[in-house]
Each structure stands twice: as C-alpha cells, then as structure tokens.
Design an enzyme around this catalytic site. Structure first.
Site, PDB file in Angstrom:
ATOM      1  N   PRO A  14      29.266 -48.487-111.058  1.00 46.83           N
ATOM      2  CA  PRO A  14      29.559 -49.716-111.533  1.00 46.83           C
ATOM      3  C   PRO A  14      27.908 -50.487-111.474  1.00 46.83           C
ATOM      4  O   PRO A  14      27.296 -50.230-110.732  1.00 46.83           O
ATOM      5  CB  PRO A  14      30.218 -50.624-110.286  1.00 46.83           C
ATOM      6  CG  PRO A  14      31.329 -49.512-109.892  1.00 46.83           C
ATOM      7  CD  PRO A  14      30.432 -48.427-109.829  1.00 46.83           C
ATOM      8  N   CYS A  15      27.712 -51.069-112.643  1.00 48.93           N
ATOM      9  CA  CYS A  15      26.298 -51.601-112.861  1.00 48.93           C
ATOM     10  C   CYS A  15      26.258 -53.073-112.581  1.00 48.93           C
ATOM     11  O   CYS A  15      25.151 -53.527-112.790  1.00 48.93           O
ATOM     12  CB  CYS A  15      25.709 -51.268-114.426  1.00 48.93           C
ATOM     13  SG  CYS A  15      26.929 -52.037-115.533  1.00 48.93           S
TER      14      CYS A  15
END
Length: 344
Positions: free
Chosen positions: A115-116
């Site tokens: 996840p960014c």
C-alpha cells in the site's frame, strides 16, 4: 530481448517499436521453464498480468512470461473478485498485516505492490510511522520463511522522499539484512509506452548467493511518448457496453481547473494524467467531449486490455484501476527479471 517485449504480427519475432531500434528476438511461443511466484497486495491484478504476460493491448501483443503465479492475496474482497474474473481463481482475501507465511506457498519469485497511501504526495504522508506504512513487512516475513530467489516490490515515487529518504533506506536495509542485494528502479511509465504520466518505484532484491542482477528496463519510447488520443480516441463514439465499462463514468457539468491534479480537461496529444484511486474528485475530463473519462478509458490509460473487465460500481472500479500497476510497465519489469533468471 527488448525490455518492452512488444510483439509484431509475426509469431517468431519481437521488436522494439517506435524507439528507433529494431532487434529481432525469438518469441516465447511456449515457456519451457516456469518460476513459481506468489503475489502479495495483488489488488485487481495489474502487476500480476504483466508478470504472466500473454495479453493483447490495442494492436500490441505481450508475450507469455515464465512466471507461474501460484497464489495471490489482497485484503479487499472486490479486488479479489476482479482478479479471479480476469486472471485466475488462485487469488484469495487475506489480511497481510497478520498472516502466517508458513501457510502461504513457497515460491521462487515474490512480487507485491504494498500500500502506497502513506507515501503518496497526495496522501497523509505518515511514512513508516503508521500501521499501513509498515505493511511492506509482509514481504519481509515471507522472505524470512521461504527465501525466494528474487523479490519485486512496487510503490509510489513519494516513498523515496518520505522522512528525507530515510524510510526507503530503512526498507532497503531490512531487505539486505535478510541476505539480499537490493536496487531501486525509478521508472517513468511513458518511457515504456504507457500513455500516462505515472512514475513508479520498484524495489528489486536478489538473493546474495545468486550471480548477477537483473538489468533495469531500458526506455523504449523516450523519444516519442504515446498520447491519450492514441489510447482512447477510438472509443469517442462508443456509448454502450459493446466495449466493457465504456458507458460507466461520473456525471459532471464542466471541467474545472485542477492544477495538474486531474479535474481539468485532458490533453489529447500528450500522455494522460495519472489515473487516481480517488475517483470522484480526480477523474479527468475528455479532451473533446463534455464528460469525464469513462472507466474503460481510464483502464486504457493504465494499459489494461479491453478483455479485462471491471464488474463493480464506478467508484470501486476506478479505485482498483488507479491503484494498479500498468500491465505494460509490469511486463517491462518482468521481462528483465525473466532474462536474468534464464541466464542463471
């Protein structure tokens, strides 16, 4: 081999198209050696599609790659639905913040777009100080147990400057501590034929006992980027589902100035703006038509083939598309990894 592995119509020849260089190669009509692969944070499957290969985008074919994805995991059940409909039934819902890697298949290759949101320039920028920002540790736990030959992690370019660059250095150090050589590949998607101004960071780690290292993909289109018009102009008169997801878009009266963030009208003869997961506020308007881009047009900008369908609401579909790795870019990365593995 061409790092983009673009295929011409001739089955035994692949060429670097539109790059000024033409190099004949032998096509992978059948892959004799398959490398077992596990995918963490698979989302709807953009990275995985690029690693599997064997798909067609517009008039371009992308060869089958020697990666056999045994299992794929994501926390989002709707992403898993999309993955299963388009790639394989081997995907399942799993909370990777708490999983036991011994319950996951051992594989030679590990991939994952962790996840960014806590690294993105438009996100909260919490870096490694949040639970979500530490989800990259799911890769580390897998490495501790299964020792894959190569690991490919993907994230936003913002990861490189969080906390003055210390967050990325921490991630690199923790990979190295497990007996891996590590490189960071910063890839600008238009350089590889993707019609979208998206830059992504790939963390590539190779086990120290293995010789050499994959080469970073060489740009194939830096002297002539593909444009938004090239990607979607054939869709302008399509208003139904004869092409899946083309009738699906958000209604809005007119484009407003978005300061480059996506509310403004798209430029026809340049790569499109980055497709964002924040659907309603950041889906661009068509360059000619008085509407926002459709779900299919956004999928085209991300280089998903038209046969790759999205079965949920417009909000959910755009979220999945915006969070994905462009399959065309992933294919360039997987080609480099495959070349290195085949030389071992």
């Amino acid at each position: 081999m061409s790092n983009s592995a673009l295929m011409t119509a001739e089955p035994a020849v692949s060429r670097w198209k539109e790059s000024g260089t033409i190099i004949p190669i032998k096509a992978r009509e059948s892959v004799s050696k398959k490398y077992s692969t596990v995918s963490l944070f698979c989302g709807c499957g953009g990275l995985d599609l690029g690693f599997v290969g064997g798909f067609r985008f517009k008039d371009l074919e992308y060869v089958e790659q020697p990666f056999d994805v045994k299992a794929a995991y994501d926390f989002n059940d709707k992403c898993i639905d999309t993955y299963r409909q388009n790639i394989s039934e081997h995907a399942e819902v799993k909370d990777l913040s708490q999983y036991d890697p011994r319950e996951v298949p051992a594989a030679e290759v590990l991939i994952g777009g962790f996840p960014c949101q806590d690294f993105a320039s438009c996100g909260p920028r919490n870096g490694l100080n949040s639970e979500r920002g530490r989800l990259y540790e799911a890769l580390l736990r897998y490495m501790d147990v299964h020792k894959p030959m190569v690991v490919v992690g993907e994230n936003v370019i913002g990861l490189a400057n969080i906390d003055g660059g210390r967050a990325l250095e921490t991630i690199k150090a923790r990979l190295s501590e497990r007996g891996y050589k590590v490189q960071i590949w910063t890839l600008f998607a238009p350089d590889y034929g993707v019609p979208q101004t998206r830059t992504r960071l790939f963390i590539v780690a190779v086990r120290e006992d293995l010789k050499g290292f994959p080469e970073q993909p060489v740009p194939t289109h830096e002297n002539g980027y593909r444009t938004l018009r090239w990607a979607i102009d054939d869709l302008r008169d399509v208003q139904d589902e004869s092409i899946p997801n083309q009738s699906q878009y958000f209604r809005a009266s007119k484009a407003k100035r978005g300061n480059g963030q996506g509310d403004e009208k798209s430029k026809a003869d340049a790569p499109g703006y980055t497709v964002r997961a924040n659907a309603k506020s950041r889906v661009q308007f068509h360059y000619d038509l008085e509407r926002r881009l459709t779900v299919r047009e956004c999928a085209r900008i991300q280089t998903f083939p038209d046969t790759f369908t999205f079965a949920h609401s417009a909000t959910t579909n755009i979220m999945q598309i915006g969070n994905a790795v462009p399959p065309m870019l992933a294919h360039a990365v997987s080609t480099s990894i495959a070349r290195w593995l085949e030389q071992l």
